[in-house]
Scaffold this active site. Structure first.
Site, PDB file in Angstrom:
ATOM      1  N   ASP A  86       3.021  -5.140   0.750  1.00  0.00           N
ATOM      2  CA  ASP A  86       1.639  -5.164   1.207  1.00  0.00           C
ATOM      3  C   ASP A  86       1.542  -4.380   2.522  1.00  0.00           C
ATOM      4  O   ASP A  86       1.072  -4.898   3.541  1.00  0.00           O
ATOM      5  CB  ASP A  86       1.179  -6.607   1.395  1.00  0.00           C
ATOM      6  N   PHE A  87       2.015  -3.138   2.481  1.00  0.00           N
ATOM      7  CA  PHE A  87       1.993  -2.288   3.672  1.00  0.00           C
ATOM      8  C   PHE A  87       0.562  -1.807   3.916  1.00  0.00           C
ATOM      9  O   PHE A  87      -0.063  -1.204   3.045  1.00  0.00           O
ATOM     10  CB  PHE A  87       2.912  -1.097   3.495  1.00  0.00           C
ATOM     11  N   GLU A  88       0.077  -2.051   5.114  1.00  0.00           N
ATOM     12  CA  GLU A  88      -1.274  -1.648   5.477  1.00  0.00           C
ATOM     13  C   GLU A  88      -1.233  -0.888   6.796  1.00  0.00           C
ATOM     14  O   GLU A  88      -0.160  -0.577   7.318  1.00  0.00           O
ATOM     15  CB  GLU A  88      -2.180  -2.883   5.566  1.00  0.00           C
ATOM     16  N   GLY A  89      -2.406  -0.605   7.333  1.00  0.00           N
ATOM     17  CA  GLY A  89      -2.466   0.092   8.626  1.00  0.00           C
ATOM     18  C   GLY A  89      -1.804   1.449   8.575  1.00  0.00           C
ATOM     19  O   GLY A  89      -2.060   2.268   7.692  1.00  0.00           O
ATOM     20  N   SER A 107       1.499   1.909   8.212  1.00  0.00           N
ATOM     21  CA  SER A 107       2.853   1.770   7.677  1.00  0.00           C
ATOM     22  C   SER A 107       3.252   2.969   6.839  1.00  0.00           C
ATOM     23  O   SER A 107       4.406   3.410   6.877  1.00  0.00           O
ATOM     24  CB  SER A 107       2.955   0.486   6.846  1.00  0.00           C
TER      25      SER A 107
END
Length: 600
Positions: free
Chosen positions: A384-387, A389
């Site tokens: 769940d990589f966000e921003g 990442s």
């Protein structure tokens, strides 16, 4: 202490207003006190309180020696309830005495108009009363008390439901005719005829209860290939559980290896707030309903953005007073897995940015994630990589050959984990639409072209891991308008948005309009639609009716709106939501709708 109204007082009151002839004899004979243990002299016997919020206390009490005290915490309003058998088309009076702020006394399931009485402030005992009439088919109602979020504990005593008593409920008969359908390598479908009076059914495998069903079918999942299993079913209602049916035996087929084959044909995926608290309240692993097939633990987070070192621990008791012990948490995970559920560690989230910019960070990621999986006995990993990442770099114009270290190292790390744990390793991803579908327009343009380098940055990861990927559930929320394959912009919150976004994943699309660089679609069984469980959970909440329209269009080519799909995706895996906690906060609207949806 008996809290029923003395019959002599009732008769005296009747005579005082005009004599016995003014009364209705049948009503007098039938009216009685129906609430069980309304004075709480027997503790919480007969009552159920959410999140362990209630207790019988010796002070303060209105009468007798005990009263109820319940304490709201986080997203829980300390609801204590009792289901009571009643008669149809009959009048009832619910009453009780309460102390505290924003205390409610109410009833549901009347078949007419549910309702409640409440007080904003009762520093001393105050009586609340609610009258109602049952509907033509109503045979039971649920009475309840609750406080309000963030308020102190409240007290309740001498709760009463007065009116005609209902016919006693009988334990249902033993189910007959249990049959097993055609097994797969990891599942066995079961069905049986309905049993009169049953409200649910309990399914047993090898003598151990593994699930419940409200209908007359159930699919046992998470089974081993080429293995014989024995199943039984019992019928359940408010009076109790029947004996178990005659057992049937089924043998799973050999083979398997499909990364999605470990899940039921229709899977519900949810995130469980395990390491933190917010307004939705803490939910224990053991309290997660059977509706959920994949439970993603939110979240494993990095010690720093670039370290690759991931840590996970349960929510501190100071934030989550009702958090279970690590031992109980692990035991609950095993129980879920025994029932065929999958429990994964989710890495990242909104505040957990992970950038594997170096091989050292990559290796630290593999080691630390493995440690979490091993310690808690988990089934796999959710990314769940966000921003920031994941982002592209100059030269990343072909998703099939990424050069950005944060992308290359992530692919290598996940492949290493997959090789370590084998074919049983469950891999899911939850990117935002910005990182996937926006690649249809902007992949590879980067800051040098005036666009964000993160646009479409998940595409090389998804493509490289497509043979290992169990489920992709893009977050169809917290998103701006996205162009679909019809070259029209679609906005979140309605069926068309989910139809367009999902159709792109299944049909495939040219990346940034380049027909030579076509992103091939995933198998339908690898895709679930991601939605927020409630209006509080994220922008883009979609009503159950609109969710069902999206499923109708994608799986049956029915109820399609302005967007026409490129195919009929009948084996679409299911739905994902943020989050299990928010769904509980919203009275399980999301999961109940999933359970009720007619997939075929």
């Amino acid at each position: 202490m008996d809290r029923t109204r003395p019959l002599t007082l009732l008769l005296a009151g009747a005579l005082a207003v005009g004599g016995l002839a003014a009364l209705t004899p049948a009503a007098q004979a039938a009216d009685t006190e129906l609430a069980r243990n309304g004075g709480f002299e027997a503790g919480l016997d007969g009552w159920t309180c959410t999140a362990g919020s209630g207790a019988a206390v010796g002070t303060p009490v209105r009468s007798g020696t005990k009263a109820l005290q319940a304490t709201p915490a986080g997203g829980d309003n300390a609801r204590c309830s009792q289901t009571i058998t009643v008669k149809p088309n009959a009048a009832y009076t619910l009453s009780g005495w309460v102390r505290g702020s924003y205390v409610h006394l109410g009833v549901t399931g009347t078949g007419t108009t549910d309702g409640y009485a409440w007080t904003q402030s009762a520093p001393d005992w105050q009586k609340l009363t609610k009258t109602f009439t049952t509907g033509a088919n109503t045979t039971s109602v649920t009475v309840y008390t609750h406080g309000w979020y963030g308020t102190p504990a409240y007290q309740a005593d001498d709760l009463s439901l007065y009116g005609p008593g209902g016919d006693p409920v009988q334990i249902p008969a033993v189910p007959t005719g249990l049959t097993a359908g055609s097994p797969t390598a990891t599942s066995v479908p079961l069905s049986w005829p309905a049993v009169a009076g049953a409200t649910s059914y309990r399914i047993y495998r090898g003598g151990t209860a593994v699930g419940t069903a409200t209908g007359t079918s159930y699919t046992a999942t998470g089974l081993a290939p080429d293995t014989a299993y024995s199943f039984q079913v019992s019928a359940v209602n408010s009076a109790g559980e029947s004996a178990r049916s005659t057992a049937v035996t089924a043998t799973t087929t050999s083979g398997g290896g499909n990364p999605g084959g470990q899940l039921p044909a229709r899977a519900l995926v949810g995130y469980l707030h395990a390491s933190f608290a917010n307004g939705s309240g803490y939910t224990r692993m053991a309290d997660v309903p059977d509706s959920w097939d994949v439970i993603n633990l939110a979240f494993g987070e990095p010690t720093s953005v670039t370290s690759g070192d991931i840590r996970f621990s349960l929510c501190p008791q100071t934030e989550c007073p009702n958090v279970e012990s690590p031992a109980d948490f692990k035991a609950a995970i095993k129980a879920k897995q025994a029932a065929g559920k999958k429990v994964l560690i989710s890495i990242g989230g909104q505040n957990g940015q992970v950038q594997l910019a170096t091989t050292a960070a990559r290796d630290a990621f593999v080691a630390s994630v493995s440690k979490i999986i091993d310690e808690y006995g988990l089934d796999g990993l959710d990314i769940d990589f966000e921003g920031h990442s994941l982002s592209l770099q100059t030269g990343d114009t072909d998703f099939r050959n990424p050069t950005s270290p944060v992308i290359v190292n992530l692919i290598q790390a996940v492949k290493t984990l997959k090789a370590k744990y084998g074919s049983g390793f469950v891999l899911t991803m939850a990117p935002e639409t910005f990182f996937v579908q926006l690649g249809y327009q902007f992949y590879g343009s980067g800051p040098w072209g005036g666009q964000d380098p993160r646009a479409g940055a998940y595409l090389p990861v998804i493509h490289a891991l497509r043979d290992d990927l169990t489920l992709l559930h893009v977050q169809d929320y917290n998103s701006g308008p996205i162009m679909g394959l019809d070259n029209q912009y679609h906005s979140m919150g309605g069926a068309d948005f989910h139809i367009a976004m999902t159709d792109m994943l299944l049909a495939g699309f040219p990346v940034a309009g380049n027909a030579d660089r076509f992103f091939p679609g995933l198998r339908p069984d690898q895709v679930a639609i991601g939605l927020p469980a409630s209006t509080q959970a994220g922008n883009g909440h979609t009503t159950p009716a609109e969710v069902n329209k999206a499923l109708d269009c994608l799986t049956k080519k029915q109820n399609c709106g302005t967007y026409q799909t490129r195919g009929t995706w009948s084996s679409l895996r299911g739905l994902m939501t943020w989050s299990i906690n928010w769904d509980r906060f919203n009275n399980w609207e999301f999961s109940r709708n999933f359970d009720a949806y007619p997939w075929s």
